[in-house]
Write a protein that holds these residues in place. Structure first.
Motif, PDB file in Angstrom:
ATOM      1  N   PRO A 300      -0.290 -35.812  -1.638  1.00  0.00           N
ATOM      2  CA  PRO A 300      -1.175 -35.686  -1.478  1.00  0.00           C
ATOM      3  C   PRO A 300      -1.848 -34.440  -1.155  1.00  0.00           C
ATOM      4  O   PRO A 300      -0.904 -33.428  -1.541  1.00  0.00           O
ATOM      5  CB  PRO A 300      -0.373 -35.591   0.407  1.00  0.00           C
ATOM      6  CG  PRO A 300       0.916 -36.819   0.472  1.00  0.00           C
ATOM      7  CD  PRO A 300       1.442 -36.233  -1.546  1.00  0.00           C
ATOM      8  N   PHE A 301      -2.794 -34.221  -0.899  1.00  0.00           N
ATOM      9  CA  PHE A 301      -3.543 -33.027  -1.538  1.00  0.00           C
ATOM     10  C   PHE A 301      -4.735 -32.882  -1.282  1.00  0.00           C
ATOM     11  O   PHE A 301      -5.573 -33.981   0.007  1.00  0.00           O
ATOM     12  CB  PHE A 301      -3.863 -33.287  -2.833  1.00  0.00           C
ATOM     13  CG  PHE A 301      -4.557 -33.602  -3.454  1.00  0.00           C
ATOM     14  CD1 PHE A 301      -6.377 -33.707  -3.683  1.00  0.00           C
ATOM     15  CD2 PHE A 301      -4.820 -34.780  -3.995  1.00  0.00           C
ATOM     16  CE1 PHE A 301      -6.798 -34.044  -4.137  1.00  0.00           C
ATOM     17  CE2 PHE A 301      -5.541 -35.929  -4.150  1.00  0.00           C
ATOM     18  CZ  PHE A 301      -6.919 -35.382  -4.748  1.00  0.00           C
ATOM     19  N   ARG A 302      -5.302 -31.429  -0.768  1.00  0.00           N
ATOM     20  CA  ARG A 302      -6.874 -30.975   0.247  1.00  0.00           C
ATOM     21  C   ARG A 302      -7.053 -30.478  -1.492  1.00  0.00           C
ATOM     22  O   ARG A 302      -6.157 -29.588  -2.103  1.00  0.00           O
ATOM     23  CB  ARG A 302      -6.029 -30.994   1.423  1.00  0.00           C
ATOM     24  CG  ARG A 302      -6.115 -31.371   2.167  1.00  0.00           C
ATOM     25  CD  ARG A 302      -7.025 -33.089   2.526  1.00  0.00           C
ATOM     26  NE  ARG A 302      -7.256 -33.541   3.892  1.00  0.00           N
ATOM     27  CZ  ARG A 302      -5.965 -34.826   3.540  1.00  0.00           C
ATOM     28  NH1 ARG A 302      -5.512 -35.289   2.466  1.00  0.00           N
ATOM     29  NH2 ARG A 302      -5.853 -35.367   4.803  1.00  0.00           N
ATOM     30  N   TYR A 303      -8.319 -30.265  -1.357  1.00  0.00           N
ATOM     31  CA  TYR A 303      -9.088 -29.276  -2.689  1.00  0.00           C
ATOM     32  C   TYR A 303     -10.303 -28.803  -2.831  1.00  0.00           C
ATOM     33  O   TYR A 303     -10.940 -29.541  -1.314  1.00  0.00           O
ATOM     34  CB  TYR A 303      -8.938 -30.525  -3.467  1.00  0.00           C
ATOM     35  CG  TYR A 303     -10.566 -31.102  -3.850  1.00  0.00           C
ATOM     36  CD1 TYR A 303     -11.762 -31.035  -4.025  1.00  0.00           C
ATOM     37  CD2 TYR A 303     -10.212 -32.313  -3.368  1.00  0.00           C
ATOM     38  CE1 TYR A 303     -13.150 -31.356  -3.676  1.00  0.00           C
ATOM     39  CE2 TYR A 303     -11.772 -32.825  -3.072  1.00  0.00           C
ATOM     40  CZ  TYR A 303     -12.797 -32.702  -3.279  1.00  0.00           C
ATOM     41  OH  TYR A 303     -13.902 -33.053  -3.102  1.00  0.00           O
ATOM     42  N   PHE A 304     -10.369 -27.229  -2.491  1.00  0.00           N
ATOM     43  CA  PHE A 304     -11.498 -26.526  -2.152  1.00  0.00           C
ATOM     44  C   PHE A 304     -12.065 -27.246  -4.191  1.00  0.00           C
ATOM     45  O   PHE A 304     -11.960 -27.521  -5.093  1.00  0.00           O
ATOM     46  CB  PHE A 304     -11.209 -24.818  -2.764  1.00  0.00           C
ATOM     47  CG  PHE A 304     -10.690 -24.042  -1.275  1.00  0.00           C
ATOM     48  CD1 PHE A 304     -11.069 -24.446  -0.408  1.00  0.00           C
ATOM     49  CD2 PHE A 304     -10.101 -23.102  -1.480  1.00  0.00           C
ATOM     50  CE1 PHE A 304     -11.259 -23.947   1.055  1.00  0.00           C
ATOM     51  CE2 PHE A 304      -9.850 -23.006  -0.286  1.00  0.00           C
ATOM     52  CZ  PHE A 304     -10.015 -23.343   1.169  1.00  0.00           C
ATOM     53  N   SER A 305     -13.491 -26.971  -4.040  1.00  0.00           N
ATOM     54  CA  SER A 305     -14.600 -27.178  -4.267  1.00  0.00           C
ATOM     55  C   SER A 305     -13.956 -26.497  -5.987  1.00  0.00           C
ATOM     56  O   SER A 305     -13.849 -24.948  -5.193  1.00  0.00           O
ATOM     57  CB  SER A 305     -15.759 -27.290  -5.065  1.00  0.00           C
ATOM     58  OG  SER A 305     -16.243 -25.986  -4.070  1.00  0.00           O
ATOM     59  N   SER A 306     -14.478 -26.918  -7.416  1.00  0.00           N
ATOM     60  CA  SER A 306     -14.631 -25.998  -8.139  1.00  0.00           C
ATOM     61  C   SER A 306     -15.965 -24.981  -8.568  1.00  0.00           C
ATOM     62  O   SER A 306     -16.490 -25.185  -7.344  1.00  0.00           O
ATOM     63  CB  SER A 306     -14.025 -26.061  -9.336  1.00  0.00           C
ATOM     64  OG  SER A 306     -13.764 -25.250 -10.721  1.00  0.00           O
ATOM     65  N   ASN A 307     -15.845 -24.524  -9.574  1.00  0.00           N
ATOM     66  CA  ASN A 307     -16.909 -23.345 -10.207  1.00  0.00           C
ATOM     67  C   ASN A 307     -18.313 -25.272 -10.189  1.00  0.00           C
ATOM     68  O   ASN A 307     -19.583 -24.515 -10.482  1.00  0.00           O
ATOM     69  CB  ASN A 307     -16.873 -23.058 -11.950  1.00  0.00           C
ATOM     70  CG  ASN A 307     -16.261 -23.372 -12.430  1.00  0.00           C
ATOM     71  OD1 ASN A 307     -15.461 -24.797 -12.343  1.00  0.00           O
ATOM     72  ND2 ASN A 307     -16.513 -22.984 -13.429  1.00  0.00           N
ATOM     73  N   THR A 308     -18.008 -26.567 -10.643  1.00  0.00           N
ATOM     74  CA  THR A 308     -18.879 -27.425 -10.965  1.00  0.00           C
ATOM     75  C   THR A 308     -18.208 -28.271  -9.843  1.00  0.00           C
ATOM     76  O   THR A 308     -17.234 -28.614  -8.837  1.00  0.00           O
ATOM     77  CB  THR A 308     -18.935 -27.622 -11.930  1.00  0.00           C
ATOM     78  OG1 THR A 308     -18.034 -28.319 -12.373  1.00  0.00           O
ATOM     79  CG2 THR A 308     -19.464 -26.936 -13.474  1.00  0.00           C
ATOM     80  N   PRO A 309     -19.237 -29.638  -9.727  1.00  0.00           N
ATOM     81  CA  PRO A 309     -18.581 -30.852  -8.642  1.00  0.00           C
ATOM     82  C   PRO A 309     -17.694 -31.314  -9.567  1.00  0.00           C
ATOM     83  O   PRO A 309     -17.655 -32.860  -8.529  1.00  0.00           O
ATOM     84  CB  PRO A 309     -20.692 -31.490  -8.376  1.00  0.00           C
ATOM     85  CG  PRO A 309     -20.849 -30.254  -8.973  1.00  0.00           C
ATOM     86  CD  PRO A 309     -21.059 -30.105  -9.428  1.00  0.00           C
ATOM     87  N   LYS A 310     -16.990 -31.205 -10.064  1.00  0.00           N
ATOM     88  CA  LYS A 310     -16.021 -31.598 -11.048  1.00  0.00           C
ATOM     89  C   LYS A 310     -14.770 -32.584 -10.537  1.00  0.00           C
ATOM     90  O   LYS A 310     -14.608 -34.081 -10.490  1.00  0.00           O
ATOM     91  CB  LYS A 310     -16.037 -31.391 -12.097  1.00  0.00           C
ATOM     92  CG  LYS A 310     -14.585 -30.167 -11.865  1.00  0.00           C
ATOM     93  CD  LYS A 310     -14.631 -29.232 -13.377  1.00  0.00           C
ATOM     94  CE  LYS A 310     -13.717 -28.163 -13.104  1.00  0.00           C
ATOM     95  NZ  LYS A 310     -13.408 -26.997 -14.082  1.00  0.00           N
ATOM     96  N   ILE A 311     -14.342 -32.643  -9.361  1.00  0.00           N
ATOM     97  CA  ILE A 311     -13.331 -32.913  -8.736  1.00  0.00           C
ATOM     98  C   ILE A 311     -13.845 -33.220  -7.666  1.00  0.00           C
ATOM     99  O   ILE A 311     -13.160 -35.380  -7.657  1.00  0.00           O
ATOM    100  CB  ILE A 311     -12.340 -31.902  -7.598  1.00  0.00           C
ATOM    101  CG1 ILE A 311     -11.908 -30.353  -8.406  1.00  0.00           C
ATOM    102  CG2 ILE A 311     -11.560 -32.106  -6.964  1.00  0.00           C
ATOM    103  CD1 ILE A 311     -11.320 -29.340  -7.787  1.00  0.00           C
ATOM    104  N   SER A 312     -15.107 -33.507  -6.697  1.00  0.00           N
ATOM    105  CA  SER A 312     -15.446 -34.693  -5.698  1.00  0.00           C
ATOM    106  C   SER A 312     -15.747 -35.772  -7.158  1.00  0.00           C
ATOM    107  O   SER A 312     -15.911 -36.919  -6.875  1.00  0.00           O
ATOM    108  CB  SER A 312     -16.522 -34.052  -5.375  1.00  0.00           C
ATOM    109  OG  SER A 312     -16.017 -33.137  -4.153  1.00  0.00           O
ATOM    110  N   ALA A 313     -16.923 -35.482  -7.920  1.00  0.00           N
ATOM    111  CA  ALA A 313     -17.219 -36.328  -8.214  1.00  0.00           C
ATOM    112  C   ALA A 313     -16.204 -37.330  -9.430  1.00  0.00           C
ATOM    113  O   ALA A 313     -16.386 -38.668  -9.154  1.00  0.00           O
ATOM    114  CB  ALA A 313     -18.325 -35.769  -9.987  1.00  0.00           C
ATOM    115  N   ILE A 314     -15.171 -36.872  -9.519  1.00  0.00           N
ATOM    116  CA  ILE A 314     -13.823 -37.639 -10.933  1.00  0.00           C
ATOM    117  C   ILE A 314     -13.181 -38.368  -9.377  1.00  0.00           C
ATOM    118  O   ILE A 314     -13.093 -39.927  -9.739  1.00  0.00           O
ATOM    119  CB  ILE A 314     -12.911 -36.782 -11.092  1.00  0.00           C
ATOM    120  CG1 ILE A 314     -12.491 -36.308 -10.292  1.00  0.00           C
ATOM    121  CG2 ILE A 314     -13.473 -36.761 -12.627  1.00  0.00           C
ATOM    122  CD1 ILE A 314     -10.499 -36.284  -9.808  1.00  0.00           C
TER     123      ILE A 314
END
Length: 369
Positions: A300-314
């Motif tokens: 289980p995890f939570r994330y901050f956005s990175s320098n591009t939208p790549k995490i949300s995108a995947i």
């Protein structure tokens, strides 16, 4: 898995932008999966590291340099060994990963290398395992960032790992094949998929983009659990050249007197890195590959956005609800609640369906090789 290798066909693949020796173990995993897969295709493989592609000189400083014979002559003269490796290859496989965004030196260098492979060297070029955000976000290229579709439309294969990158390029006339990151394939190759076995600790990592307000949130989060005698670990580690922004962040955290009991784990191997995900009850990160590792292992995890939208995108690419994982910069209470629910409920996000989707999509990277 590799059952039998054959080099009787004498095919050479040059793997460009290889990340196996730098940044963190997630990069190692995805690059080594590409390496393994090329061997399975009966290629012998030479690599050009990400440090080389980012450090090439001279770099194109204007769009006209891409078609300037004089610039190519100077480039070739100063990079004879690299040009020779390109020339002697049957196929150039470019591991794009997160390099192709904005107009940084690394992105310009990688675009130029691909372009001269087609224009001057007449090579087969496959760009795989990558995100592409010409403006750093989900908007279409304009002005100088139109160099992206200008170059990429000449490649033999374009396999973006997320749907936003795919849409950006396809809309701008580039023929694409939707793929996915190769890390889930690597983990499954060694039987580490859906292997989550939590032991009651929390794992945290840094990220490319970590402003002061994010630092304060992380301090509050870590301090909350240390006061409850919960083990909190900060994960570092790479085969070589660990991400320096993570090193700086963990040093800053350790200087805080309230975080004296924060454990720093410098993973010495891919095995140790994987084991930290397997044993963690919860992960908090701003790292792309750490998020994919969690999705593959079941952490289980939570994330901050990175320098591009790549995490949300995947996440969107594989049909996950982004809101279940995304954390805004001021949502400390939401983060603590999510972690506590996992700590005291032995939660896991293991999913055979998700894993099958990720691996099936990642297979596209190797079709046509």
């Amino acid at each position: 898995m590799i059952n039998k290798l054959s080099f009787l066909e004498s095919k050479k693949a040059l793997l460009v932008n290889f990340t196996g020796s730098s940044y963190h173990w997630g990069c190692y995993g995805t690059s080594m999966e590409i390496y393994h897969s090329l061997l399975e295709k009966n290629y012998y493989v030479e690599t050009v590291g990400v440090g080389v592609t980012h450090g090439i000189s001279p770099s194109a400083e204007q769009l006209s340099d891409f078609d300037d014979q004089g610039f190519y002559n100077r480039f070739s003269e100063q990079n004879r060994s690299l040009i020779q490796s390109l020339y002697q290859s049957d196929v150039v496989v470019v591991n794009g990963e997160g390099t192709l965004h904005r107009l940084s030196k690394g992105s310009i260098n990688l675009l130029y290398l691909m372009y001269i492979c087609k224009k001057y060297l007449n090579k087969k070029v496959h760009l795989i395992n990558f995100s592409c955000f010409p403006n750093g976000d989900a908007t279409m290229p304009v002005g100088n960032t139109t160099i992206y579709p200008i170059v990429l439309k000449y490649m033999d294969k374009i396999a973006p790992r997320d749907h936003i990158s795919n849409e950006i390029l396809f809309t701008n006339g580039v023929k694409t094949a939707q793929s996915f990151d190769c890390l889930p394939r690597f983990l499954a190759r060694y039987g580490e998929e859906n292997s989550h076995a939590p032991t009651g600790n929390i794992l945290v990592t840094g990220g490319v983009s970590f402003q002061d307000n994010r630092y304060e949130l992380m301090v509050d989060f870590i301090n909350h659990f240390l006061k409850k005698n919960v083990r909190v670990k900060f994960l570092l580690g790479a085969h070589f050249s660990t991400a320096q922004e993570d090193v700086i962040l963990q040093k800053k955290l350790k200087e805080n007197p309230n975080l004296a009991n924060l454990e720093v784990v410098q993973a010495q191997s891919m095995r140790q890195w994987i084991d930290e995900f397997k044993s963690a009850s919860f992960l908090f990160s701003a790292r792309f590959h750490h998020s994919i590792a969690a999705l593959s292992i079941g952490t289980p995890f939570r994330y901050f956005s990175s320098n591009t939208p790549k995490i949300s995108a995947i996440l969107e690419t594989i049909g996950e609800n982004v809101n279940e994982f995304y954390l805004a910069d001021n949502e400390t209470d939401k983060l603590i609640d999510a972690a506590e629910e996992c700590l005291y409920g032995s939660a896991s996000i293991k999913s055979k369906k998700r894993l099958k989707t990720m691996i099936s999509m990642a297979d596209e990277n190797f079709i046509g090789l």
